[in-house]
Design an enzyme around this catalytic site. Structure first.
Site, PDB file in Angstrom:
ATOM      1  N   ASP A 404       0.434  19.662  17.010  1.00  0.00           N
ATOM      2  CA  ASP A 404      -0.150  19.871  18.516  1.00  0.00           C
ATOM      3  C   ASP A 404      -0.564  21.267  18.764  1.00  0.00           C
ATOM      4  O   ASP A 404      -1.330  21.269  19.543  1.00  0.00           O
ATOM      5  CB  ASP A 404       1.198  19.364  19.240  1.00  0.00           C
TER       6      ASP A 404
HETATM    7  P1  NAP Z   1       4.371  19.005  15.742  1.00  0.00           P
HETATM    8  O1  NAP Z   1       3.221  18.834  16.604  1.00  0.00           O
HETATM    9  O2  NAP Z   1       5.585  18.016  16.171  1.00  0.00           O
HETATM   10  O3  NAP Z   1       3.993  18.618  14.106  1.00  0.00           O
HETATM   11  C1  NAP Z   1       4.749  18.739  13.142  1.00  0.00           C
HETATM   12  C2  NAP Z   1       4.085  18.285  11.870  1.00  0.00           C
HETATM   13  O4  NAP Z   1       4.594  18.445  10.883  1.00  0.00           O
HETATM   14  C3  NAP Z   1       3.864  16.605  11.912  1.00  0.00           C
HETATM   15  O5  NAP Z   1       2.449  16.189  12.483  1.00  0.00           O
HETATM   16  C4  NAP Z   1       4.491  16.291  10.679  1.00  0.00           C
HETATM   17  O6  NAP Z   1       3.326  15.446   9.997  1.00  0.00           O
HETATM   18  C5  NAP Z   1       4.515  17.541   9.935  1.00  0.00           C
HETATM   19  N1  NAP Z   1       5.845  17.640   9.104  1.00  0.00           N
HETATM   20  C6  NAP Z   1       7.007  17.242   9.292  1.00  0.00           C
HETATM   21  N2  NAP Z   1       7.788  17.333   8.523  1.00  0.00           N
HETATM   22  C7  NAP Z   1       7.295  17.924   7.502  1.00  0.00           C
HETATM   23  C8  NAP Z   1       7.361  18.337   6.114  1.00  0.00           C
HETATM   24  N3  NAP Z   1       8.704  18.347   5.516  1.00  0.00           N
HETATM   25  N4  NAP Z   1       6.683  18.926   5.160  1.00  0.00           N
HETATM   26  C9  NAP Z   1       5.206  18.892   5.968  1.00  0.00           C
HETATM   27  N5  NAP Z   1       4.767  18.827   6.883  1.00  0.00           N
HETATM   28  C10 NAP Z   1       5.806  18.063   8.059  1.00  0.00           C
HETATM   29  O7  NAP Z   1       4.881  20.493  15.580  1.00  0.00           O
HETATM   30  P2  NAP Z   1       4.112  21.773  16.575  1.00  0.00           P
HETATM   31  O8  NAP Z   1       2.788  21.968  15.932  1.00  0.00           O
HETATM   32  O9  NAP Z   1       5.048  22.942  15.944  1.00  0.00           O
HETATM   33  O10 NAP Z   1       4.202  21.506  17.760  1.00  0.00           O
HETATM   34  C11 NAP Z   1       5.367  21.614  18.737  1.00  0.00           C
HETATM   35  C12 NAP Z   1       5.625  20.515  19.588  1.00  0.00           C
HETATM   36  O11 NAP Z   1       6.600  20.339  20.279  1.00  0.00           O
HETATM   37  C13 NAP Z   1       4.419  20.467  20.658  1.00  0.00           C
HETATM   38  O12 NAP Z   1       4.100  19.298  21.110  1.00  0.00           O
HETATM   39  C14 NAP Z   1       5.237  21.251  21.697  1.00  0.00           C
HETATM   40  O13 NAP Z   1       4.734  20.927  23.073  1.00  0.00           O
HETATM   41  C15 NAP Z   1       6.554  20.712  21.631  1.00  0.00           C
HETATM   42  N6  NAP Z   1       7.491  21.471  22.328  1.00  0.00           N
HETATM   43  C16 NAP Z   1       8.065  22.386  21.657  1.00  0.00           C
HETATM   44  C17 NAP Z   1       8.823  23.236  22.565  1.00  0.00           C
HETATM   45  C18 NAP Z   1       9.282  24.554  21.879  1.00  0.00           C
HETATM   46  O14 NAP Z   1       9.902  25.449  22.718  1.00  0.00           O
HETATM   47  N7  NAP Z   1       8.993  25.069  20.831  1.00  0.00           N
HETATM   48  C19 NAP Z   1       9.068  23.069  23.894  1.00  0.00           C
HETATM   49  C20 NAP Z   1       8.736  21.672  24.238  1.00  0.00           C
HETATM   50  C21 NAP Z   1       7.929  20.791  23.337  1.00  0.00           C
HETATM   51  P3  NAP Z   1       3.972  14.433   8.891  1.00  0.00           P
HETATM   52  O15 NAP Z   1       4.796  13.332   9.520  1.00  0.00           O
HETATM   53  O16 NAP Z   1       2.604  13.665   8.594  1.00  0.00           O
HETATM   54  O17 NAP Z   1       4.436  15.198   7.828  1.00  0.00           O
END
Ligand code: NAP
Length: 483
Positions: A404
């Site tokens: 994301d």
């Molecule tokens: P993400 O959008 O959740 O994407 C994580 C990606 O990692 C997934 O597409 C997944 O694809 C891949 N993945 C999972 N396990 C894996 C592994 N073992 N090896 C390789 N790839 C792996 O993560 P992000 O980009 O860090 O974004 C964070 C999200 O959390 C955002 O939507 C954000 O708004 C939300 N959020 C975060 C917070 C905060 O405080 N950090 C707060 C509110 C919301 P596969 O399944 O194909 O592997």
């Protein structure tokens, strides 16, 4: 039997605890000083616990006869609570931290609610202000307790989907209004009649019950992606509730600790909402992510997989590589391997930087902690606003387990649930490698057109396993790093 402890000793220990809390929190604002900040705040907590014992010794008359029993009960509670926290803190995986934080918040809310319960069911007379503050603390603490348990269940996957029905927010609002009405009755009507409010214990139970129900109703419709923000809101609530109960108990350490936690929670909530370009009201009352499931975005291009070794060799001959870590890196626990790979690239003369998005992962600061744990020097780690212009001049953006936070739809697609969220400009690098296991979506549950771009290749596999292959490939070229 017990000597009275002078009040000045209690006051001084309170002051020391308050100072340590604030100084500890200040040190937590940078990853470099955060570990010592946690230690300092822990010392503050120790001083606050000590002061509770000093209060206990400062009693006379009837209370003195219960002193020993109370102290034994406190010690048992400390052993159970401290033991459970020690055990869970040691055992918890970094990816499960948000769940643990949710539960701890809930415990804080429960503690505030329990203090309010003891005060409300005790036979000591209360003034109107004291009663209002006690009930407010009870309400906020109870909402925080039940809401945090739901947040934990969602983050842990026990509750998989948001629970939404038509008119839900209206119903939740109604429950809150009834709770407030009961609270007002307890404070004003009952007191005006000259009837002690204790004469209506069933109303006090109902007040607590409805507050707990409201916490559940408030949290159920919110999607999993917003849970970290919700936890942060409950964190602020818990702090506020504890502060209010501190006022009731006339305990300065509790008031200060509660207000510091409340203010920090509120600031963190605002920062996270800003990083996702959404208002707190939107997070609480807008059904995030539903639009994405209804609308399938039309993305042109195709996914182009490459071997991990080939990607590794390409990066060895690049001049500048920017790495975007995400939640998947934490899942794979690939941080050590990642830094090993980075050291090899550096030894080959490649400039390497890390770009950290404020909400990458599932908790604010999760990526900074992860990289720090692997020993990545802080001067290699850059926040979004510091590095976003650099992608244009980078040969490679290596996106590892992030989705994301690099999705260009946030810039262009008004119908996307993440529209307006600031993203890392990984798509602007000359070449993009995305490491992920397969076609899994990110937390927002939407497609990512970056993966289909002309300049992008997918490297499929678990992040740690892919990094091992990249390391082997670069080592195969004769590169070695000084460890
Ligand atoms: P993400 O959008 O959740 O994407 C994580 C990606 O990692 C997934 O597409 C997944 O694809 C891949 N993945 C999972 N396990 C894996 C592994 N073992 N090896 C390789 N790839 C792996 O993560 P992000 O980009 O860090 O974004 C964070 C999200 O959390 C955002 O939507 C954000 O708004 C939300 N959020 C975060 C917070 C905060 O405080 N950090 C707060 C509110 C919301 P596969 O399944 O194909 O592997």
């Amino acid at each position: 039997m017990f000597a009275m402890i002078p009040l000045i000793t209690i006051g001084f220990t309170d002051l020391v605890a308050a100072f340590l809390f604030m100084y500890g929190l200040k040190r937590m604002s940078s990853p470099v000083t955060a570990p010592s900040g946690i230690f300092v705040a822990g010392l503050g907590m120790l001083a606050a616990i000590l002061v509770s014992f000093l209060h206990a010794f400062n009693v006379t008359g009837a209370a003195e006869s219960h002193l020993m029993t109370n102290i034994i009960l406190i010690l048992i509670a400390l052993a159970i609570g401290g033991g459970a926290a020690w055990w869970s803190g040691k055992k918890v995986a970094l990816t499960a931290m948000p769940q643990m934080v949710a539960l701890y918040n809930g415990m804080g809310g429960a503690a505030a609610g329990a203090i309010a319960g003891v005060e409300l069911f005790g036979d000591e007379a209360k003034g109107t202000t004291e009663l209002i503050v006690t009930l407010l603390g009870a309400l906020i603490g109870s909402v925080s307790l039940s809401g945090s348990v739901i947040a934990w269940a969602k983050l842990d996957g026990v509750l998989k989907k948001p629970f939404r029905v038509k008119g839900q927010h209206l119903f939740s609002g109604f429950v809150l209004l009834v709770t407030l009405a009961i609270g007002s009755y307890l404070v004003f009507a009952v007191q005006d009649n000259g009837t002690p409010w204790l004469a209506v214990p069933h109303l006090i139970y109902l007040f607590f019950g409805l507050a707990l129900v409201f916490g559940v109703l408030m949290t159920l419709p919110i999607g999993g992606a917003d849970m970290p923000v919700v936890i942060s809101i409950f964190n602020a609530f818990t702090g506020l509730a504890v502060g209010l109960e501190g006022y009731v108990l006339q305990n300065p350490a509790l008031i200060i600790a509660g207000m510091v936690v409340g203010a920090a929670g509120l600031l963190l909530t605002q920062l996270m909402a800003k990083a996702m370009n959404r208002s707190i009201g939107n997070i609480l009352f807008f059904d995030f992510g539903t639009a994405a499931h209804q609308k399938k975005t039309d993305i042109k291009g195709s996914l182009k997989p490459v071997e991990a070794g080939d990607a590794g060799i390409f990066m060895r001959y690049a001049s500048k590589v920017i790495i975007v870590p995400g939640y998947g890196l934490a899942v794979a626990q690939g941080q050590q391997k990642l830094y090993e790979f980075v050291k090899l690239l550096q030894a080959a003369g490649v400039e390497v930087k890390f770009a950290v998005h404020p909400v990458a992962g599932r908790m604010p600061g999760q990526m900074d902690v992860l990289l720090a744990e692997a020993g990545v020097p802080y001067d290699l780690i850059f926040q979004l606003e510091e590095i976003n212009d650099d992608f244009k001049t980078a040969d490679v953006a290596l996106v590892i387990g992030a989705n994301d936070v690099v999705n260009p739809a946030a810039r262009t697609d008004k119908s996307s649930p993440i529209f307006g969220m600031p993203i890392l400009n990984a798509d602007q690098a000359k070449k993009v490698y995305v490491v992920k296991r397969g076609q899994g979506k990110g937390y927002a549950g939407i497609e990512n057109e970056l993966f289909y771009g002309e300049n992008c290749n997918m490297v499929y596999g678990d992040a740690a396993a892919v990094l091992v292959k990249m390391i082997e490939a670069v080592r195969g070229l004769g590169v070695s790093a000084a460890s």
